[in-house]
Design an enzyme around this catalytic site. Structure first.
Site, PDB file in Angstrom:
ATOM      1  N   GLU A  94     -20.180  16.343  24.322  1.00  0.00           N
ATOM      2  CA  GLU A  94     -19.210  17.431  24.353  1.00  0.00           C
ATOM      3  C   GLU A  94     -19.263  18.171  23.023  1.00  0.00           C
ATOM      4  O   GLU A  94     -19.888  17.714  22.061  1.00  0.00           O
ATOM      5  CB  GLU A  94     -17.801  16.905  24.635  1.00  0.00           C
ATOM      6  N   HIS A 135     -10.214  16.044  23.160  1.00  0.00           N
ATOM      7  CA  HIS A 135     -10.543  14.958  22.246  1.00  0.00           C
ATOM      8  C   HIS A 135     -10.412  15.410  20.805  1.00  0.00           C
ATOM      9  O   HIS A 135     -10.728  16.545  20.458  1.00  0.00           O
ATOM     10  CB  HIS A 135     -11.976  14.471  22.490  1.00  0.00           C
TER      11      HIS A 135
END
Length: 302
Positions: free
Chosen positions: A213, A251
């Site tokens: 990511e 995150h």
């Protein structure tokens, strides 16, 4: 075979007596995991019944290991106490510590990781803020649903928990040797590279799927490692192509600064290393399916 976790693994749960620990211990036992006890200093000596099985609660990880031969701990301890719980597992010398807890302060994660390095301890840490690790049909340490896939010959390593589940479901007919959610915090234990190296050495893994990511440079470093060290076919996906620059997305580690850490930069690095990168999770799964069809199976394989 599998990596890091198999049918011989003996698992303890730090935080077994809490609501999350009990809920997921129940699911882990139902999926075939060998859970041999729990740890809670305030409830040492008590016994709890999970899935008709009586599990002893020990005062420390070291006591649990001595009494049961445990070599894996799954940690569901709340963020405030998580650092001490992980350090306790490290000091006891457990082989694998799977830190599920979300919201651990970065300086606490840095502290227990530095402690592991400084003491030269061989404890492998997965997480924090991760769904854990599953070797389908053998063992499940964490919160990954065991019923969404089957055993097979794909190895999966992912920063994202939900994308771990989606990829396992998309490829459920082929199955997985091991799937690992490494977590998306800025400081984690086991990395993409650690998992890639282990899958490369695992005779029961034919194709590797790597999910990254935005944020940081872990995927770029993994791409360089793949280029120089991985002979097995690798499929990749990078979450965050539409993320606005400078914003943390979900995150704590997923933040982009300038051109560094963008999904496009990571995709380019992976493709340069020979990785087939999908534009969506479904396209990524299709790439993996195609590569599995092209990969010769060893004699006696699935």
């Amino acid at each position: 075979m599998a990596i890091f976790l198999n049918s011989d693994s003996k698992v303890i749960v730090q935080g077994l007596t809490g609501s999350e620990g009990m809920k997921h211990a129940t699911k882990m036992l139902a999926s075939g995991t060998t859970i041999v006890g729990g740890v809670n200093a305030r409830k040492a000596g008590q016994s709890v019944t999970v899935n008709d099985r009586d599990l002893t609660v020990y005062g420390t990880v070291a006591e649990a290991m001595t009494a049961t031969g445990a070599d894996v701990s799954v940690i569901f301890v709340p963020p405030t106490f998580a650092k001490d719980a992980v350090i306790e597992a490290i000091d006891a010398g457990i082989g694998l510590a799977v830190v599920i807890t979300e919201g651990i302060p970065v300086h606490d994660a840095a502290a227990f990781w530095a402690h592991a390095v400084a003491t030269g301890n061989t404890t492998r840490i997965i997480g924090p803020n991760c769904p854990g690790i599953i070797s389908p049909g053998q063992s499940n340490a964490g919160i990954i649903p065991a019923d969404i896939t089957d055993t097979g010959r794909i190895g999966l390593v992912s920063k994202s928990g939900t994308l771990t589940y989606q990829m396992m479901y998309e490829l459920r007919d082929i199955g997985f040797s091991t799937a690992i959610g490494i977590g998306g915090d800025p400081i984690i234990g086991t990395t993409h590279i650690d998992a890639l190296a282990a899958f490369e050495d695992d005779p029961d893994t034919d194709v590797i799927v790597m999910i990254g990511e935005i944020g940081g440079d872990a995927e770029e470093r993994a791409a360089d490692y793949i280029h120089h060290h991985i002979s097995k076919p690798v499929v990749g996906y990078v979450a965050g192509f539409t993320a606005p620059e400078g914003k943390t997305m979900g995150h704590a580690g997923a933040i982009v600064s300038g051109s560094s850490g963008t999904a496009h930069a990571k995709k380019q690095a992976l493709e340069t290393a020979g990785v087939k990168v999908g534009k969506t999770p479904t396209e990524t799964a299709e790439h993996a399916r195609e590569l599995m069809a092209e990969t010769p199976r060893p004699h006696g394989g699935h």
